[in-house]
Design a protein around this motif. Structure first.
Motif, PDB file in Angstrom:
ATOM      1  N   CYS A 195      -7.965 -58.081 -71.454  1.00 55.72           N
ATOM      2  CA  CYS A 195      -6.556 -58.426 -71.692  1.00 55.72           C
ATOM      3  C   CYS A 195      -5.795 -57.269 -72.344  1.00 55.72           C
ATOM      4  O   CYS A 195      -6.381 -56.375 -72.960  1.00 55.72           O
ATOM      5  N   ASN A 196      -4.477 -57.335 -72.208  1.00 58.55           N
ATOM      6  CA  ASN A 196      -3.535 -56.506 -72.965  1.00 58.55           C
ATOM      7  C   ASN A 196      -3.628 -55.010 -72.700  1.00 58.55           C
ATOM      8  O   ASN A 196      -3.255 -54.195 -73.545  1.00 58.55           O
TER       9      ASN A 196
ATOM     10  N   PHE B 121      -2.447 -61.088 -70.218  1.00 59.60           N
ATOM     11  CA  PHE B 121      -2.292 -60.902 -71.658  1.00 59.60           C
ATOM     12  C   PHE B 121      -2.883 -62.062 -72.447  1.00 59.60           C
ATOM     13  O   PHE B 121      -2.922 -63.204 -71.984  1.00 59.60           O
TER      14      PHE B 121
ATOM     15  N   MET C 240      -2.412 -63.676 -76.394  1.00 62.87           N
ATOM     16  CA  MET C 240      -1.622 -63.645 -77.626  1.00 62.87           C
ATOM     17  C   MET C 240      -2.263 -64.612 -78.622  1.00 62.87           C
ATOM     18  O   MET C 240      -2.385 -65.803 -78.347  1.00 62.87           O
ATOM     19  N   ARG C 241      -2.679 -64.070 -79.753  1.00 63.81           N
ATOM     20  CA  ARG C 241      -3.474 -64.841 -80.707  1.00 63.81           C
ATOM     21  C   ARG C 241      -2.602 -65.671 -81.647  1.00 63.81           C
ATOM     22  O   ARG C 241      -1.691 -65.173 -82.282  1.00 63.81           O
ATOM     23  N   LYS C 242      -2.910 -66.966 -81.716  1.00 63.73           N
ATOM     24  CA  LYS C 242      -2.335 -67.874 -82.707  1.00 63.73           C
ATOM     25  C   LYS C 242      -3.449 -68.814 -83.159  1.00 63.73           C
ATOM     26  O   LYS C 242      -4.313 -69.182 -82.369  1.00 63.73           O
TER      27      LYS C 242
ATOM     28  N   LEU D 165       5.031 -70.597 -79.845  1.00 61.29           N
ATOM     29  CA  LEU D 165       5.011 -69.339 -79.099  1.00 61.29           C
ATOM     30  C   LEU D 165       5.193 -69.587 -77.605  1.00 61.29           C
ATOM     31  O   LEU D 165       5.895 -68.833 -76.916  1.00 61.29           O
TER      32      LEU D 165
ATOM     33  N   LEU E 240       8.043 -67.873 -75.447  1.00 63.05           N
ATOM     34  CA  LEU E 240       7.734 -67.099 -74.241  1.00 63.05           C
ATOM     35  C   LEU E 240       8.488 -67.643 -73.033  1.00 63.05           C
ATOM     36  O   LEU E 240       9.045 -66.890 -72.226  1.00 63.05           O
TER      37      LEU E 240
ATOM     38  N   ARG F  49      11.409 -64.718 -74.306  1.00 63.18           N
ATOM     39  CA  ARG F  49      10.770 -63.402 -74.151  1.00 63.18           C
ATOM     40  C   ARG F  49      10.493 -63.036 -72.692  1.00 63.18           C
ATOM     41  O   ARG F  49      10.843 -61.938 -72.236  1.00 63.18           O
TER      42      ARG F  49
ATOM     43  N   VAL G  32      -0.504 -65.314 -69.166  1.00 66.04           N
ATOM     44  CA  VAL G  32      -0.472 -65.162 -70.620  1.00 66.04           C
ATOM     45  C   VAL G  32      -1.294 -66.288 -71.230  1.00 66.04           C
ATOM     46  O   VAL G  32      -0.967 -67.467 -71.066  1.00 66.04           O
TER      47      VAL G  32
ATOM     48  N   VAL H  21      -2.504 -68.099 -74.671  1.00 60.82           N
ATOM     49  CA  VAL H  21      -1.983 -68.201 -76.030  1.00 60.82           C
ATOM     50  C   VAL H  21      -2.912 -69.085 -76.852  1.00 60.82           C
ATOM     51  O   VAL H  21      -3.130 -70.246 -76.501  1.00 60.82           O
TER      52      VAL H  21
END
Length: 741
Positions: A503-504, A511, A513-515, A524, A528, A532, A704, A706
């Motif tokens: 990823c990334n 991608f 995205m860490r939460k 988020l 998104l 975004r 993506v 998340v």
């Protein structure tokens, strides 16, 4: 018991799940707060209620309703309010006023018995007068049926579903066989039907009850994907459900088999119980696949090579060795399976096969299980592709519970070659209907990804066919150069091989995205979706982004994410009509999904001012957008692909859900430019490799993830797939071994 009569003029609170209502009743002398369970919202209804007055510690004096009946209003202002309440289709406030002014106290008599006289009112023609009368009579029927269901303690939510399914025959059908409810009405289990049967005097040890319980368990197992249930498991399930002995259950299993209501077969020394439709389907699919695959075509290998080489030369491309083999096998054999993941060249093979057979003047038909999959197939081949149901010409009666097709053994498909895409989604019943319509001597080419989620319905068709090794199968595993630059495709194959996705990376389309908690994940995802991604990629979020979650419920489940996204992207407005259905609010502009096959919903494609294309049928998984809500006529219009406008009555809205977010299962066969997937806790069965694989392969341009890495890792490492009881592979293997072909 006390008695009150009046009009319910306001509902203060109502729970749609159980019908619990707090309302205000206006009697001749005062206003009374009433509480009770009602099957529907009774605002504007005149009622006679029975119960008692109680003193609530917090809310004061209330009348607790224990029973009630609905009366037609008698005062002119009450009649006018009743007509204008929205209960009667086609009447708004102005029309209600005109009708009452014209007919006065005879209004209901005129509507019910002499509807043609309604045309005396300005603004009402012949068609509208009939619609008003029909709607009024329906309301009278509904009232009687709702009271009957209420007397059997059926919740309001289910009461509405039951009436919508059985209509005016509701009382007759339930009196004849209350257990039909568990078969016909989604959400009503055997236990509720059993409770109703008990109140009607059906004994616990009744043969009728045990037969119904066994049948219910087999149908319920089929809904979970099983074609049969091992006898030992079925007996234990029946003991728990019916509270009776194993001896009595086994006796009735044998009795049902003798009556040809079920079928018993023996696999690996285990007795296996089939509900008849699934047994017939599995046996027929096996026999027809054998008949098609053993047909010998008069074409030699040399001719095949010349044909394939000629197509490559004319179209200026070169097949890989495996693709070449796949095309040649499709020409040589009656049935050929082509399986592989994304980027492995399935589309190129399909296009080449089409070109080959069209050059030979053979008629080729293309189809897929869902509308969106069929549309993708059309776009990639530049030829017409239909859903299997549409190709087989679905025919319906009063309901669509029993599949019926105009194309069958007696009226087969007119084609030399049938190519079917997304075969992993096809269940055993649909496969049986498809094969019935294919004549021996036609070629059948089955294309699909064996690593995706299996069909929602019973059976394991694609996997069983491949596992049997009785049908020619070509497995594609090479990723082609044009797909090598896609991290989505690369990661799909990594996940499928039990490796973590990469990823990334710079210029990547994948991608993470860490939460760390669900609230942050949900927030988020909303950011998104609404800000975004639309800003960065200059896209329309509603049409180009799809959230896919493993779960329906929970903080990051489909229901909650839909509510959050709707609130931001399509908030309430005085300029937008909306309609509530249970806990869902439908608003003009909302993205929605059809959740069951409905072959009778009318649709129109507007061509120009003088001509429209009309048709019927919207299918499970179809996604569209609400463009119009008409409170007066109680209708809603959804625009689907190809400018197809489908008309729904408000009573059909339980077939729609919001679709900003959808489950991974519902996304099968679809493709979206951008996919967002929450990575958080879920039941182990949903944290699986094939579910993650299916989710990310729905994305065309961007994925993506998340959430938390540990749940990505859990899904990648969990290659357990829920076992399905099916025996198509055993049947095919046994016939192959017996005839040694």
């Amino acid at each position: 018991m006390e008695e009150l009569k009046g009009i319910i003029f306001d509902t203060i609170y109502r729970n749609e799940e159980n019908g619990y209502t707090v309302a205000l009743l206006e009697t001749d002398t005062n206003v009374v707060t009433i509480t009770g369970n009602f099957p529907s919202d009774l605002t504007s209804e005149t009622v006679l209620i029975y119960g008692k007055t109680i003193k609530h510690q917090k809310y004061g004096e209330q009348f607790q309703v224990e029973a009630y009946s609905i009366l037609l209003p008698t005062e002119l202002n009450q009649i006018e309010n009743y007509l204008a309440s929205g209960l009667i289709k086609g009447i708004g406030e102005s029309i209600a006023k005109k009708i009452v002014e014209k007919f006065g106290e005879d209004t209901f008599k005129i509507i019910q018995k002499y509807p043609e006289r309604l045309t005396e009112v300005e603004g009402i023609g012949d068609i509208k007068s009939k619609a008003i009368s029909d709607s009024f009579i329906d309301q009278l029927d509904i009232k009687e049926i709702m009271m009957y269901l209420q007397n059997h303690n059926i919740s309001p939510t289910y009461a509405v579903k039951i009436y919508k399914y059985y209509g005016n025959d509701t009382i007759k059908i339930i009196n004849e066989n209350p257990y039909r409810l568990s078969e016909d009405i989604f959400g009503i289990g055997f236990k509720l039907a059993d409770k109703i049967a008990s109140s009607m005097g059906v004994e616990k040890q009744s043969v009728f009850r045990i037969h119904s319980g066994i049948k219910y368990l087999l149908i319920e197992s089929a809904a979970k994907g099983h074609s049969y249930v091992p006898k030992k498991i079925l007996v234990n399930l029946a003991i728990n459900l019916l509270g009776t002995t194993s001896n009595l259950i086994e006796l009735q299993i044998r009795e049902m088999a003798l009556q040809d209501k079920i079928r018993i077969e023996n696999f690996n020394s285990n007795e296996c119980i089939y509900y008849i439709p699934y047994h017939n389907a599995e046996v027929n699919v096996c026999n027809k696949l054998v008949a098609l695959s053993t047909y010998e075509f008069e074409v030699c290998d040399k001719d095949i090579s010349l044909i394939v080489n000629d197509v490559q030369s004319k179209n200026n491309f070169e097949l890989s060795p495996t693709q070449n083999i796949a095309v040649k096998e499709a020409i040589k054999n009656g049935v050929t399976v082509i399986t592989g993941g994304p980027g492995t060249g399935k589309t190129t093979i399909i296009e080449t096969i089409i070109n080959v057979f069209e050059n030979l003047n053979n008629k080729v038909l293309l189809c897929a299980p869902t509308g969106r999959a069929a549309k993708r197939m059309s776009e990639s081949t530049q030829r017409e592709s239909k859903t299997i149901h549409r190709m087989l010409e679905y025919a319906y009666g009063e309901n669509d519970n029993n599949l019926s097709f105009n194309k069958n053994e007696e009226s087969p498909l007119n084609a030399n070659v049938i190519i079917v895409d997304e075969v992993s989604m096809i269940d055993i019943i649909l496969m049986n209907n498809l094969l019935k319509a294919i004549t021996t001597g036609s070629r059948l080419i089955l294309v699909g990804d064996i690593d995706q989620l299996p069909s929602v319905g019973a059976g394991n068709v694609l996997k069983d066919i491949i596992a049997s090794k009785a049908i020619t199968t070509i497995k594609l595993d090479k990723i082609f150069r044009q797909a090598e630059g896609s991290s989505i495709i690369e990661n799909a194959h990594r996940i499928n091989n039990g490796e973590m996705p990469i990823c990334n990376e710079k210029d990547s389309d994948f991608f993470f995205m860490r939460k760390t908690n669900n609230k942050e994940i949900a927030n988020l995802i909303v950011d998104l979706y609404t800000e975004r991604l639309p800003v960065k990629y200059k896209i329309d979020p509603i049409k180009d982004i799809q959230v896919l979650s493993p779960m329906k419920k929970g903080d990051v489940g489909v229901i909650e994410i839909n509510n959050l996204l709707q609130e931001v992207i399509n908030p309430p407005s005085k300029l937008k009509c909306q309609k509530s259905m249970g806990k869902i609010i439908f608003r003009v502009g909302d993205k929605v999904m059809q959740v069951k096959n409905n072959y009778q919903i009318p649709w129109t494609i507007k061509v120009d001012d003088s001509a429209d294309i009309e048709g019927e049928g919207i299918y499970n998984g179809d996604i569209g957008y609400i463009i119009f809500i008409d409170e007066n006529n109680q209708e809603l219009i959804v625009e689907y692909d190809d400018n197809k406008e489908a008309l729904y009555t408000f009573s059909q809205l339980d077939e729609l859900i919001l679709a900003y977010a959808a489950t991974v299962h519902k996304s099968q066969g679809s493709e979206f430019p951008i996919v967002i997937i929450p990575m958080t806790w879920a039941p182990e069965v949903l944290l699986s490799r094939n579910l993650l694989y299916t989710a990310i392969t729905r994305a065309k341009n961007l994925v993506v993830l998340v959430g938390q890495e540990k749940y990505v890792e859990k899904m990648v490492n969990n290659d357990k797939i829920d076992y399905r009881y099916s025996a198509l592979d055993i049947r095919l293997r046994n016939i192959k071994e017996f005839y040694n072909w």
